[in-house]
Design an enzyme around this catalytic site. Structure first.
Site, PDB file in Angstrom:
ATOM      1  N   CYS A 193       0.853  -1.190   0.000  1.00 48.57           N
ATOM      2  CA  CYS A 193       0.000   0.000   0.000  1.00 48.57           C
ATOM      3  C   CYS A 193       0.889   1.240   0.000  1.00 48.57           C
ATOM      4  CB  CYS A 193      -0.897  -0.014   1.236  1.00 48.57           C
ATOM      5  SG  CYS A 193      -1.913   1.474   1.415  1.00 48.57           S
TER       6      CYS A 193
ATOM      7  N   CYS B 293       0.405   3.255   3.488  1.00 43.94           N
ATOM      8  CA  CYS B 293       0.880   2.796   4.803  1.00 43.94           C
ATOM      9  C   CYS B 293       1.973   1.729   4.741  1.00 43.94           C
ATOM     10  CB  CYS B 293      -0.289   2.266   5.630  1.00 43.94           C
ATOM     11  SG  CYS B 293      -0.929   0.669   5.074  1.00 43.94           S
TER      12      CYS B 293
ATOM     13  N   CYS C 189      -7.243  -1.216   1.552  1.00 46.67           N
ATOM     14  CA  CYS C 189      -6.178  -1.714   2.416  1.00 46.67           C
ATOM     15  C   CYS C 189      -6.778  -1.936   3.797  1.00 46.67           C
ATOM     16  CB  CYS C 189      -5.042  -0.699   2.487  1.00 46.67           C
ATOM     17  SG  CYS C 189      -3.750  -1.133   3.685  1.00 46.67           S
TER      18      CYS C 189
ATOM     19  N   CYS D 210      -5.035   0.561   6.582  1.00 50.40           N
ATOM     20  CA  CYS D 210      -5.273   2.006   6.692  1.00 50.40           C
ATOM     21  C   CYS D 210      -6.578   2.464   6.052  1.00 50.40           C
ATOM     22  CB  CYS D 210      -4.101   2.786   6.097  1.00 50.40           C
ATOM     23  SG  CYS D 210      -3.952   2.689   4.303  1.00 50.40           S
TER      24      CYS D 210
ATOM     25  N   CYS E  46      -8.573  -5.487  -9.753  1.00 49.12           N
ATOM     26  CA  CYS E  46      -8.202  -4.403 -10.654  1.00 49.12           C
ATOM     27  C   CYS E  46      -7.762  -3.234  -9.767  1.00 49.12           C
ATOM     28  CB  CYS E  46      -9.408  -4.046 -11.511  1.00 49.12           C
ATOM     29  SG  CYS E  46      -9.107  -2.789 -12.733  1.00 49.12           S
TER      30      CYS E  46
END
Length: 149
Positions: free
Chosen positions: A62, A65, A111, A114, A136
């Site tokens: 991510c 984070c 995510c 976060c 996607c």
């Protein structure tokens, strides 16, 4: 929540995330496009992201984070305009939410660490993958950590 069970939600998730920041902190840390996609559930234009065609081996984390989300082993060439994965690195790494925006029902991928928007997952499109799913994901939502040679 597992990657197999989308949470029905109207608006923001009610989950408490491990990483929480104020809007001002997110804006200071992310460039405008990353902020738009990750924090406002935007979408980058197709075929413009840096990871759409990448075949580099590694882990995709991510961008907001640093949580590990996908690996190159689950990435495949869908030719849809965004990086595609058939499964997350760990089902607990992502949160799935029902997204009824744009007049259609989709499954949003966030995510789990976060709450940042990553993209959407689609099923039953006929890709020759073990899960018959296509995560996607916006390139701008990810950072690639190449595997050491």
């Amino acid at each position: 929540m597992t990657a197999d069970t989308p949470q029905t939600s109207q608006g923001p998730s009610t989950k408490t995330y491990n990483v929480t920041k104020t809007d001002a902190e997110w804006r200071a840390e992310l460039d405008p496009m990353a902020y738009h996609v990750l924090r406002q559930a935007g979408t980058e234009r197709p075929f413009t992201g840096e990871y759409e065609d990448t075949t580099t081996e590694g882990v995709y984390a991510c961008r907001a984070c640093g949580a590990e989300l996908f690996t190159s082993a689950e990435k495949f060439a869908s030719h849809c305009g965004w990086p595609s994965f058939f499964d997350p690195k760990d089902s607990a790494a992502v949160e799935l939410l029902v997204d009824d925006s744009l007049g259609m029902r989709r499954t949003e991928v966030r995510c789990a660490n976060c709450g940042s928007h990553l993209g959407h997952v689609f099923e039953g499109e006929g890709y020759p993958t073990p899960t018959d799913q296509r995560y996607c994901i916006n390139s701008v939502s990810l950072s690639l950590r190449p595997t050491s040679a």
